[in-house]
Design a protein around this motif. Structure first.
Motif, PDB file in Angstrom:
ATOM      1  N   PHE A 198     -39.739  71.869  47.346  1.00 57.16           N
ATOM      2  CA  PHE A 198     -39.159  71.171  48.491  1.00 57.16           C
ATOM      3  C   PHE A 198     -37.780  70.625  47.776  1.00 57.16           C
ATOM      4  O   PHE A 198     -36.723  70.275  48.742  1.00 57.16           O
ATOM      5  CB  PHE A 198     -39.791  70.240  49.086  1.00 57.16           C
ATOM      6  N   PHE A 199     -37.568  70.614  46.502  1.00 58.93           N
ATOM      7  CA  PHE A 199     -36.555  70.169  46.023  1.00 58.93           C
ATOM      8  C   PHE A 199     -35.117  70.997  45.734  1.00 58.93           C
ATOM      9  O   PHE A 199     -34.141  70.920  45.555  1.00 58.93           O
ATOM     10  CB  PHE A 199     -36.612  68.996  44.845  1.00 58.93           C
ATOM     11  N   CYS A 200     -35.969  72.086  44.998  1.00 61.74           N
ATOM     12  CA  CYS A 200     -35.015  72.872  44.099  1.00 61.74           C
ATOM     13  C   CYS A 200     -34.041  73.670  45.093  1.00 61.74           C
ATOM     14  O   CYS A 200     -32.896  74.045  44.577  1.00 61.74           O
ATOM     15  CB  CYS A 200     -35.656  73.674  43.150  1.00 61.74           C
ATOM     16  N   GLY A 201     -34.477  74.104  46.049  1.00 62.33           N
ATOM     17  CA  GLY A 201     -33.604  75.061  46.952  1.00 62.33           C
ATOM     18  C   GLY A 201     -33.009  74.159  47.936  1.00 62.33           C
ATOM     19  O   GLY A 201     -32.025  74.872  48.797  1.00 62.33           O
ATOM     20  N   ALA A 291     -40.667  75.891  52.514  1.00 67.63           N
ATOM     21  CA  ALA A 291     -39.535  74.926  52.327  1.00 67.63           C
ATOM     22  C   ALA A 291     -38.161  75.475  52.404  1.00 67.63           C
ATOM     23  O   ALA A 291     -37.509  74.599  53.201  1.00 67.63           O
ATOM     24  CB  ALA A 291     -39.556  74.243  50.745  1.00 67.63           C
ATOM     25  N   ALA A 292     -37.949  76.594  51.872  1.00 66.97           N
ATOM     26  CA  ALA A 292     -36.505  76.994  52.026  1.00 66.97           C
ATOM     27  C   ALA A 292     -36.362  77.471  53.522  1.00 66.97           C
ATOM     28  O   ALA A 292     -35.068  76.964  54.117  1.00 66.97           O
ATOM     29  CB  ALA A 292     -36.173  78.456  51.180  1.00 66.97           C
ATOM     30  N   ALA A 293     -36.938  77.741  54.175  1.00 71.25           N
ATOM     31  CA  ALA A 293     -36.936  78.143  55.499  1.00 71.25           C
ATOM     32  C   ALA A 293     -36.907  77.075  56.325  1.00 71.25           C
ATOM     33  O   ALA A 293     -35.739  77.004  57.167  1.00 71.25           O
ATOM     34  CB  ALA A 293     -38.026  79.155  56.212  1.00 71.25           C
ATOM     35  N   LEU A 317     -39.727  63.900  52.182  1.00 72.92           N
ATOM     36  CA  LEU A 317     -40.855  62.893  52.203  1.00 72.92           C
ATOM     37  C   LEU A 317     -42.213  63.354  52.877  1.00 72.92           C
ATOM     38  O   LEU A 317     -43.281  63.138  52.491  1.00 72.92           O
ATOM     39  CB  LEU A 317     -40.569  61.762  52.391  1.00 72.92           C
ATOM     40  N   LEU A 318     -41.828  64.184  53.799  1.00 73.58           N
ATOM     41  CA  LEU A 318     -43.040  64.733  54.727  1.00 73.58           C
ATOM     42  C   LEU A 318     -44.239  65.601  54.086  1.00 73.58           C
ATOM     43  O   LEU A 318     -45.410  65.381  54.114  1.00 73.58           O
ATOM     44  CB  LEU A 318     -42.481  65.545  55.731  1.00 73.58           C
ATOM     45  N   PRO A 341     -50.293  73.193  54.609  1.00 73.76           N
ATOM     46  CA  PRO A 341     -49.239  73.496  53.767  1.00 73.76           C
ATOM     47  C   PRO A 341     -49.184  72.168  52.930  1.00 73.76           C
ATOM     48  O   PRO A 341     -49.154  71.253  53.196  1.00 73.76           O
ATOM     49  CB  PRO A 341     -48.066  73.911  54.427  1.00 73.76           C
ATOM     50  N   MET A 342     -48.954  72.464  51.716  1.00 76.03           N
ATOM     51  CA  MET A 342     -48.763  71.427  50.273  1.00 76.03           C
ATOM     52  C   MET A 342     -50.046  70.902  50.203  1.00 76.03           C
ATOM     53  O   MET A 342     -50.597  71.152  48.962  1.00 76.03           O
ATOM     54  CB  MET A 342     -47.720  70.533  50.939  1.00 76.03           C
TER      55      MET A 342
END
Length: 394
Positions: A198-201, A291-293, A317-318, A341-342
């Motif tokens: 969730f952070f890199c993109g 995450a990217a979508a 944060l979700l 998810p996650m």
């Protein structure tokens, strides 16, 4: 001829990789957590094995009054330092230096009380703020064992069996394996391994949507012979590629660190091999794409670059909420967790680390619980791209 969405993917990826500072920060963030995680576990191992490496040094005041106790302490690899009588302030100063695990002071009437079969007082001085609590507990165990031996000897001297004081005998059998103990201890830390998805993109997703719209380069891109869904797909694949790369690197590095650490010193083990990690990386691909979508769709609907940053910072944060809720409620692993998810990825990795036979269904649920929403969000973003209100930011 390359499809339009692939051309857009290469174009967006090339522009993102030109930002050396951004890429460097992403790599640093990805590498930072496994390294910190490894350092923390190594410190736990060092503390657990410090007594074996360094031994335990105990200052004893009045050691000549209890020779049997001194012998038992030495049998447990506890070095007894015979110390002259000291005042309370001197004892505190000695403990603050950190050279001894504690100070054992036998009262002046210890021998008389012991001979008269009255409670003989022994004072144990220690510093609870020092990192010698494990050594202090070993000293206390020796004192308890010494007291139990004395009590048994006195009962036998009076013709009473020591078993009279123990009407029941509890035998404990721990069926927990090293792998399950390790998963229980580091299970919460393992959940952070999926955070790079969730952070890199995120930065690339914002820049390729809200950023391009502010720079008015989005209008030029939409004037090209490419349909709306192809533009969205190219941008989505670019952000997804960065997220997948960061997530895969994080998992591989964490596995390497955990495999290298001597977890056996803590009574734990890391039972996963490179094949298991590769399988975890495979089923985690949809999570990175989801995450990217989500980031592409939300950034597209933001009216400015700053608004997109603020929105995605909150959304960041979700993914942590389900894992935190499950850990706070202390819920047992259930099949429904693999459909979130996650949370499904965290649960799958934790169960595999325990050495549990997971089965095929949890892998399928983990994969499709993120893959299907990702496709639905991309379809929505493609439909949203057709709107002139989006392009004109009105």
């Amino acid at each position: 001829m390359k499809p339009p969405f692939f051309i857009i993917f290469l174009k967006e990826l090339r522009e993102t990789l030109r930002e050396k500072r951004t890429v460097g920060l992403l790599v640093l963030f990805t590498l930072m957590y496994p390294v910190m995680f490894g350092v923390l576990i190594q410190q736990l191992i060092d503390r657990a094995t410090r007594s074996e490496r360094e031994g335990i040094e105990l200052a004893v005041i009045g050691s000549s009054k209890a020779p049997t106790l001194m012998a038992q302490l030495k049998q447990k690899n506890i070095t007894v330092r015979d110390t002259p009588p000291m005042e309370e302030q001197a004892i505190q100063d000695l403990l603050q230096k950190g050279k001894v695990a504690g100070v054992l002071r036998l009262s002046d009437k210890f021998a008389d009380n012991y001979t008269a079969m009255r409670p003989a007082r022994i004072e144990l001085w220690y510093d609870s703020a020092a990192e010698k609590n494990a050594q202090r507990r070993e000293v206390e165990d020796v004192l308890e064992a010494y007291g139990a031996n004395v009590a048994s000897a006195r009962l036998l001297a009076h013709g009473v069996s020591p078993a009279t004081l123990a009407p029941i005998q509890v035998q404990r059998y721990d069926t927990g394996t090293n792998a399950s103990r390790s998963a229980g201890l580091i299970g919460g830390m393992l959940s952070m391994l999926f955070f790079p998805a969730f952070f890199c993109g995120m930065a690339a997703a914002i820049d390729s949507t809200a950023g391009e719209r502010e720079r008015r380069s989005m209008e030029v891109l939409m004037a090209q012979p490419a349909r709306a869904w192809e533009i969205v797909t190219g941008k989505w694949l670019m952000a997804g590629f960065l997220a997948v790369s960061g997530l895969t690197l994080e998992l591989l590095l964490a596995h390497g660190v955990l495999s290298w650490l001597p977890l056996e010193e803590l009574g734990m083990s890391w039972s996963l091999n490179w094949g298991d990690i590769a399988l975890v990386c495979l089923v985690s691909l949809p999570l990175a794409l989801l995450a990217a979508a989500l980031q592409i769709a939300l950034a597209m609907n933001a009216k400015s670059f700053k608004e997109a940053q603020s929105t995605l910072s909150i959304v960041l944060l979700l993914p942590m909420v389900p894992g935190v809720v499950v850990s706070m409620m202390d819920l047992k692993t259930s099949l429904w967790m693999y459909a979130v998810p996650m949370l499904s990825n965290q649960t799958l990795l934790r169960e595999m680390a325990k050495g549990v036979e997971v089965g095929l269904l949890p892998f399928l649920l983990t994969f499709f619980s993120a893959a299907l929403p990702a496709l639905a969000i991309v379809a929505f973003a493609g439909w949203r791209m057709k709107s002139e209100r989006y392009v004109l930011a009105v």
